[in-house]
Design a protein around this motif. Sequence first.
Motif, PDB file in Angstrom:
ATOM      1  N   LYS A   1       0.836  -1.207   0.000  1.00 12.79           N
ATOM      2  CA  LYS A   1       0.000   0.000   0.000  1.00 12.79           C
ATOM      3  C   LYS A   1       0.873   1.260   0.000  1.00 12.79           C
ATOM      4  O   LYS A   1       0.604   2.218  -0.723  1.00 12.79           O
TER       5      LYS A   1
ATOM      6  N   GLU B   1      -6.204   8.547  -7.338  1.00 14.88           N
ATOM      7  CA  GLU B   1      -6.516   7.242  -7.922  1.00 14.88           C
ATOM      8  C   GLU B   1      -6.023   6.114  -7.028  1.00 14.88           C
ATOM      9  O   GLU B   1      -6.690   5.085  -6.894  1.00 14.88           O
TER      10      GLU B   1
ATOM     11  N   GLU C   1      -5.703   6.215  -3.719  1.00 11.78           N
ATOM     12  CA  GLU C   1      -6.588   6.130  -2.558  1.00 11.78           C
ATOM     13  C   GLU C   1      -7.860   5.360  -2.906  1.00 11.78           C
ATOM     14  O   GLU C   1      -8.374   4.586  -2.093  1.00 11.78           O
ATOM     15  N   LYS C   2      -8.363   5.551  -4.118  1.00 12.87           N
ATOM     16  CA  LYS C   2      -9.565   4.828  -4.542  1.00 12.87           C
ATOM     17  C   LYS C   2      -9.278   3.336  -4.687  1.00 12.87           C
ATOM     18  O   LYS C   2     -10.086   2.491  -4.283  1.00 12.87           O
ATOM     19  N   LEU C   3      -8.128   2.997  -5.268  1.00 11.49           N
ATOM     20  CA  LEU C   3      -7.758   1.587  -5.413  1.00 11.49           C
ATOM     21  C   LEU C   3      -7.682   0.901  -4.054  1.00 11.49           C
ATOM     22  O   LEU C   3      -8.156  -0.225  -3.881  1.00 11.49           O
TER      23      LEU C   3
ATOM     24  N   ALA D   1      -9.135   1.886  -1.229  1.00 12.04           N
ATOM     25  CA  ALA D   1     -10.482   1.827  -0.646  1.00 12.04           C
ATOM     26  C   ALA D   1     -11.288   0.682  -1.252  1.00 12.04           C
ATOM     27  O   ALA D   1     -12.008  -0.036  -0.545  1.00 12.04           O
ATOM     28  N   ASP D   2     -11.163   0.492  -2.570  1.00 11.38           N
ATOM     29  CA  ASP D   2     -11.869  -0.610  -3.242  1.00 11.38           C
ATOM     30  C   ASP D   2     -11.377  -1.957  -2.721  1.00 11.38           C
ATOM     31  O   ASP D   2     -12.176  -2.876  -2.490  1.00 11.38           O
ATOM     32  N   TYR D   3     -10.058  -2.064  -2.544  1.00 13.59           N
ATOM     33  CA  TYR D   3      -9.479  -3.300  -2.016  1.00 13.59           C
ATOM     34  C   TYR D   3      -9.996  -3.573  -0.604  1.00 13.59           C
ATOM     35  O   TYR D   3     -10.407  -4.703  -0.282  1.00 13.59           O
ATOM     36  N   GLU D   4      -9.979  -2.560   0.243  1.00 16.13           N
ATOM     37  CA  GLU D   4     -10.405  -2.753   1.640  1.00 16.13           C
ATOM     38  C   GLU D   4     -11.890  -3.121   1.722  1.00 16.13           C
ATOM     39  O   GLU D   4     -12.298  -3.878   2.606  1.00 16.13           O
ATOM     40  N   LYS D   5     -12.691  -2.629   0.783  1.00 19.14           N
ATOM     41  CA  LYS D   5     -14.100  -3.019   0.747  1.00 19.14           C
ATOM     42  C   LYS D   5     -14.227  -4.499   0.371  1.00 19.14           C
ATOM     43  O   LYS D   5     -15.042  -5.239   0.940  1.00 19.14           O
ATOM     44  N   ARG D   6     -13.413  -4.931  -0.590  1.00 22.58           N
ATOM     45  CA  ARG D   6     -13.437  -6.347  -0.978  1.00 22.58           C
ATOM     46  C   ARG D   6     -13.032  -7.236   0.191  1.00 22.58           C
ATOM     47  O   ARG D   6     -13.603  -8.312   0.390  1.00 22.58           O
TER      48      ARG D   6
ATOM     49  N   ASP E   1     -15.963  -7.363   2.602  1.00 25.38           N
ATOM     50  CA  ASP E   1     -17.031  -8.206   2.052  1.00 25.38           C
ATOM     51  C   ASP E   1     -16.677  -9.684   2.174  1.00 25.38           C
ATOM     52  O   ASP E   1     -17.519 -10.521   2.540  1.00 25.38           O
TER      53      ASP E   1
END
Length: 228
Positions: free
Chosen positions: A114, A129, A131-133, A135-140, A143
């Motif tokens: 990271k 971009e 930070e978004k990547l 955040a998307d990873y941490e959401k996965r 989940d």
Amino acid sequence: AHAVKDAMGEVQVPAEPERIVVLDNGALDNLLALGVTPVGAATVSLDKPFFSYLGDKTSGIEKVGTIDQPNLEAIAALKPDLILGTKDQHEAIHSKLMEMAPTVFVETMGLDWKGNLKLHAEAVGKAQEAEKLIADYEKRVADFQAKMGDKIGKTEVSVLRMNADHVRIYLSESYSGKFIEELGFPRPKAQSEKDFAKKATEEQIADMDGDVIFWFSRDQENIMTTKL
């Protein structure tokens, strides 16, 4: 131009670099994920293509030697305006790279992926971009953990890599080890050491066990033929 603090100190990099050369897989993965295509990249092996999981994103990227031995002439020929490398791999050639272009080094590949992504993104002007990547990873991850529930804490995961003459066990201080830890899986006791990896001898076959075993290899011929 703007200043970036890296593993070597501080370096002035172009505001919008256009001809970037990367010297390790992590930098290549990160730039492509950020929507940036470098002009050159070092590879694990010169006689093999870029990794297939990158698909057609590597189209047009020139090879510039291997990660272990970057080809300085090939790098210079591409007239880079930014070079991304790794201190523990490329420190010996840092001054030569800096003569060609501003050079940004992460400390080491993989372990702090990271932090590496954020540094690479800062160097190419893509911080948001990155930070978004993440955040998307941490959401996965969240989940996945929700779906697994209590199974995570009861499922020991073993991470192994086949080589021609031995099996390498990846431990907690490796990229894959940190990833498994972040997901919340325990490791078999013999694999929980605070180290990068260890070789498995015949006496250590039991150490390779786990409820789930991930096997991987850089070499196609070693995937099913490793012998202890």
